[in-house]
Design a protein around this motif. Structure first.
Motif, PDB file in Angstrom:
ATOM      1  N   GLY A  26       0.786  -1.227   0.000  1.00 40.96           N
ATOM      2  CA  GLY A  26       0.000   0.000   0.000  1.00 40.96           C
ATOM      3  C   GLY A  26       0.819   1.278   0.000  1.00 40.96           C
ATOM      4  O   GLY A  26       0.283   2.366   0.006  1.00 40.96           O
ATOM      5  N   GLY A  27       2.098   1.166   0.008  1.00 38.79           N
ATOM      6  CA  GLY A  27       2.896   2.374   0.188  1.00 38.79           C
ATOM      7  C   GLY A  27       3.408   2.965  -1.105  1.00 38.79           C
ATOM      8  O   GLY A  27       3.058   2.543  -2.194  1.00 38.79           O
ATOM      9  N   ARG A  28       4.203   4.001  -0.931  1.00 35.72           N
ATOM     10  CA  ARG A  28       4.849   4.650  -2.068  1.00 35.72           C
ATOM     11  C   ARG A  28       6.316   4.842  -1.760  1.00 35.72           C
ATOM     12  O   ARG A  28       6.730   4.772  -0.617  1.00 35.72           O
ATOM     13  N   THR A  29       7.053   5.100  -2.822  1.00 39.46           N
ATOM     14  CA  THR A  29       8.456   5.422  -2.606  1.00 39.46           C
ATOM     15  C   THR A  29       8.637   6.917  -2.805  1.00 39.46           C
ATOM     16  O   THR A  29       7.964   7.525  -3.635  1.00 39.46           O
ATOM     17  N   ILE A  30       9.537   7.460  -2.040  1.00 35.31           N
ATOM     18  CA  ILE A  30       9.911   8.863  -2.226  1.00 35.31           C
ATOM     19  C   ILE A  30      11.419   8.883  -2.455  1.00 35.31           C
ATOM     20  O   ILE A  30      12.178   8.260  -1.699  1.00 35.31           O
ATOM     21  N   ARG A  31      11.814   9.533  -3.530  1.00 40.69           N
ATOM     22  CA  ARG A  31      13.253   9.742  -3.768  1.00 40.69           C
ATOM     23  C   ARG A  31      13.501  11.230  -3.789  1.00 40.69           C
ATOM     24  O   ARG A  31      12.671  11.989  -4.311  1.00 40.69           O
ATOM     25  N   ALA A  32      14.650  11.629  -3.267  1.00 41.70           N
ATOM     26  CA  ALA A  32      14.961  13.056  -3.259  1.00 41.70           C
ATOM     27  C   ALA A  32      16.449  13.254  -3.044  1.00 41.70           C
ATOM     28  O   ALA A  32      17.153  12.330  -2.631  1.00 41.70           O
ATOM     29  N   ALA A  59      11.100   1.776   5.250  1.00 42.91           N
ATOM     30  CA  ALA A  59      12.460   1.358   4.902  1.00 42.91           C
ATOM     31  C   ALA A  59      13.112   2.519   4.190  1.00 42.91           C
ATOM     32  O   ALA A  59      12.418   3.339   3.576  1.00 42.91           O
ATOM     33  N   PHE A  60      14.433   2.602   4.295  1.00 43.74           N
ATOM     34  CA  PHE A  60      15.094   3.664   3.545  1.00 43.74           C
ATOM     35  C   PHE A  60      16.524   3.300   3.195  1.00 43.74           C
ATOM     36  O   PHE A  60      17.101   2.365   3.766  1.00 43.74           O
ATOM     37  N   GLU A  61      17.050   4.056   2.255  1.00 45.60           N
ATOM     38  CA  GLU A  61      18.411   3.823   1.803  1.00 45.60           C
ATOM     39  C   GLU A  61      19.036   5.174   1.516  1.00 45.60           C
ATOM     40  O   GLU A  61      18.393   6.037   0.914  1.00 45.60           O
ATOM     41  N   LEU A  62      20.295   5.364   1.924  1.00 42.40           N
ATOM     42  CA  LEU A  62      21.001   6.613   1.623  1.00 42.40           C
ATOM     43  C   LEU A  62      22.190   6.304   0.740  1.00 42.40           C
ATOM     44  O   LEU A  62      22.937   5.370   1.019  1.00 42.40           O
ATOM     45  N   ARG A  63      22.343   7.066  -0.332  1.00 43.35           N
ATOM     46  CA  ARG A  63      23.567   6.966  -1.144  1.00 43.35           C
ATOM     47  C   ARG A  63      24.059   8.377  -1.380  1.00 43.35           C
ATOM     48  O   ARG A  63      23.435   9.118  -2.138  1.00 43.35           O
ATOM     49  N   GLY A  64      25.154   8.747  -0.732  1.00 42.75           N
ATOM     50  CA  GLY A  64      25.645  10.120  -0.846  1.00 42.75           C
ATOM     51  C   GLY A  64      24.562  11.057  -0.351  1.00 42.75           C
ATOM     52  O   GLY A  64      24.035  10.899   0.755  1.00 42.75           O
ATOM     53  N   ASP A  65      24.156  12.019  -1.209  1.00 45.25           N
ATOM     54  CA  ASP A  65      23.119  12.950  -0.771  1.00 45.25           C
ATOM     55  C   ASP A  65      21.739  12.544  -1.303  1.00 45.25           C
ATOM     56  O   ASP A  65      20.800  13.330  -1.291  1.00 45.25           O
ATOM     57  N   ARG A  66      21.651  11.300  -1.800  1.00 48.77           N
ATOM     58  CA  ARG A  66      20.359  10.835  -2.314  1.00 48.77           C
ATOM     59  C   ARG A  66      19.674   9.943  -1.299  1.00 48.77           C
ATOM     60  O   ARG A  66      20.297   9.033  -0.761  1.00 48.77           O
ATOM     61  N   VAL A  67      18.414  10.195  -1.091  1.00 51.54           N
ATOM     62  CA  VAL A  67      17.643   9.343  -0.187  1.00 51.54           C
ATOM     63  C   VAL A  67      16.522   8.679  -0.982  1.00 51.54           C
ATOM     64  O   VAL A  67      15.928   9.275  -1.866  1.00 51.54           O
ATOM     65  N   SER A  68      16.313   7.411  -0.671  1.00 49.15           N
ATOM     66  CA  SER A  68      15.217   6.682  -1.287  1.00 49.15           C
ATOM     67  C   SER A  68      14.503   5.967  -0.159  1.00 49.15           C
ATOM     68  O   SER A  68      15.142   5.272   0.632  1.00 49.15           O
ATOM     69  N   LEU A  69      13.197   6.211  -0.028  1.00 50.59           N
ATOM     70  CA  LEU A  69      12.508   5.600   1.113  1.00 50.59           C
ATOM     71  C   LEU A  69      11.139   5.069   0.717  1.00 50.59           C
ATOM     72  O   LEU A  69      10.565   5.470  -0.296  1.00 50.59           O
ATOM     73  N   SER A  70      10.665   4.102   1.501  1.00 50.87           N
ATOM     74  CA  SER A  70       9.296   3.606   1.328  1.00 50.87           C
ATOM     75  C   SER A  70       8.475   4.160   2.474  1.00 50.87           C
ATOM     76  O   SER A  70       8.946   4.197   3.614  1.00 50.87           O
ATOM     77  N   SER A  71       7.255   4.551   2.143  1.00 55.99           N
ATOM     78  CA  SER A  71       6.402   5.150   3.167  1.00 55.99           C
ATOM     79  C   SER A  71       4.999   4.565   3.080  1.00 55.99           C
ATOM     80  O   SER A  71       4.484   4.315   1.995  1.00 55.99           O
ATOM     81  N   ILE A  78      12.366  16.002  -5.838  1.00 59.38           N
ATOM     82  CA  ILE A  78      11.543  14.982  -5.177  1.00 59.38           C
ATOM     83  C   ILE A  78      10.741  14.191  -6.222  1.00 59.38           C
ATOM     84  O   ILE A  78      10.118  14.775  -7.107  1.00 59.38           O
ATOM     85  N   GLU A  79      10.790  12.853  -6.097  1.00 60.83           N
ATOM     86  CA  GLU A  79       9.966  11.998  -6.972  1.00 60.83           C
ATOM     87  C   GLU A  79       9.170  11.056  -6.076  1.00 60.83           C
ATOM     88  O   GLU A  79       9.730  10.483  -5.140  1.00 60.83           O
ATOM     89  N   ILE A  80       7.884  10.887  -6.429  1.00 59.18           N
ATOM     90  CA  ILE A  80       7.064   9.935  -5.662  1.00 59.18           C
ATOM     91  C   ILE A  80       6.588   8.858  -6.622  1.00 59.18           C
ATOM     92  O   ILE A  80       6.149   9.160  -7.733  1.00 59.18           O
TER      93      ILE A  80
END
Ligand code: ADP
Length: 305
Positions: free
Chosen positions: A225-231, A249-261, A281-283
């Protein structure tokens, strides 16, 4: 092909298995119809191998019942109805590939012709090679030929492509397509989400011995039911992201964040207020991987790599 006395290829009812204090499998109910191709997914220790072993009669449940085509698993194996490919099944070093497959064929009443099994597993070119001269991926294909040679109605595969490189994995699944085209049933345990996504009709997700999701790839995705947010977020830290609400859940690579919400509106508002410099920001909708992570995560939020 009507071998089914109760209509199911595999039926597990209230199945539980404990090893000492470890509850490896608990209260598992699962029915798989003939012709289904099912992926069994879950993190390490989720109970996949234990479940597979019970389907093959290698382990007995402490509670509940397991039947395969209406029979006890051991009987179905002896009748040649199940072909199995297990992790690390041993091969005899001194036998050639052809001899290995031939030996197993002799154990069955109505085996496939050996050349047929070799062709279907894509190992005709290494038929005269001895097992101790094979790569890990080639050994897996020999195990596949061994599983196929009884001409089974059900194939049970535990991490079938574990030792294979990308090219061999693709070849392997091509051979599998020709098996399932004939309407046979396949259950495979895998870590590779893309294999489940591409190949399975149905995904069964296990966590800590229980089934936590069961449905088509699309249904399991929707369940999360969730979405991902990248920014992009200069000076982002683990603690900043972990403190955001509804993050699963989330993941950091350098200054990029990718998370599930589980609630992207709430997460995004908090993100914008905690870090006004956030940009690009991308959803998006959660993929199977996101669903997997959110459905199998332990109670606390997990950082993933
Ligand atoms: P998976 O295949 O999903 O990685 P397993 O079925 O191998 O999970 O394991 C489930 C749980 O049962 C794990 O905690 C594992 O350590 C435990 N387990 C599995 N087999 C045994 C065994 N023979 N003896 C003791 N514990 C076991």
């Amino acid at each position: 092909m009507d071998n089914t006395q109760d209509g199911a290829a595999i039926r597990l009812r209230g199945v539980a298995k404990r090893y000492g204090d470890v509850r490896a499998v608990e209260s598992v109910d699962l029915t798989i119809a003939p012709g289904e191709v099912v992926a069994l997914l879950g993190p390490n220790g989720a109970g996949k191998s234990t479940t597979v072993d019970m389907m093959l009669g290698l382990t007995k449940p402490d509670d509940g019942t397991v039947s395969v085509f209406g029979r006890a698993p051991g009987d179905a194996v002896r009748a040649g109805m199940i072909g199995a490919m297990l992790q690390g099944g041993t091969l005899l070093d001194d036998l050639t590939v052809r001899e290995t497959v031939g030996l197993v064929a002799k154990l069955h009443r109505r085996p496939l012709p050996v050349p047929d099994a070799l062709r279907r597993a894509g190992i005709e070119d290494i038929a005269e090679r001895r097992a101790n001269k094979l790569s890990g991926g080639q050994k897996q294909r020999v195990r596949f030929a061994v599983a196929l040679v009884s001409d089974p109605d059900l194939l049970v595969l535990d991490e079938p492509t574990a030792a294979m490189d990308v090219g061999s994995r693709r070849e392997f699944w091509k051979s599998m397509y020709s098996f399932t085209d004939t309407g046979r049933t396949v259950l495979f345990a895998t870590h590779y989400l893309e294999e489940a996504e591409e190949f399975a009709d149905r995904v069964v997700l296990m966590r800590a011995g229980r089934i936590v999701a069961d449905g088509s790839v699309a249904q399991v995705r929707a369940l999360a039911g969730g979405r991902t947010i990248r920014a992009v977020l200069p000076e982002v830290t683990d603690s900043l992201v972990a403190a955001l609400p509804a993050v699963t859940a989330f993941e950091l690579r350098g200054d990029r964040v990718s998370l599930s919400s589980s609630d992207s509106d709430v997460t995004l508002r908090a993100l914008l207020s905690a870090a006004p410099a956030v940009h690009d920001i991308e959803i998006g909708a959660v993929g199977l991987e996101g669903a997997f992570l959110s459905l199998t995560a332990e109670d606390e939020t997990e950082a993933v790599r």
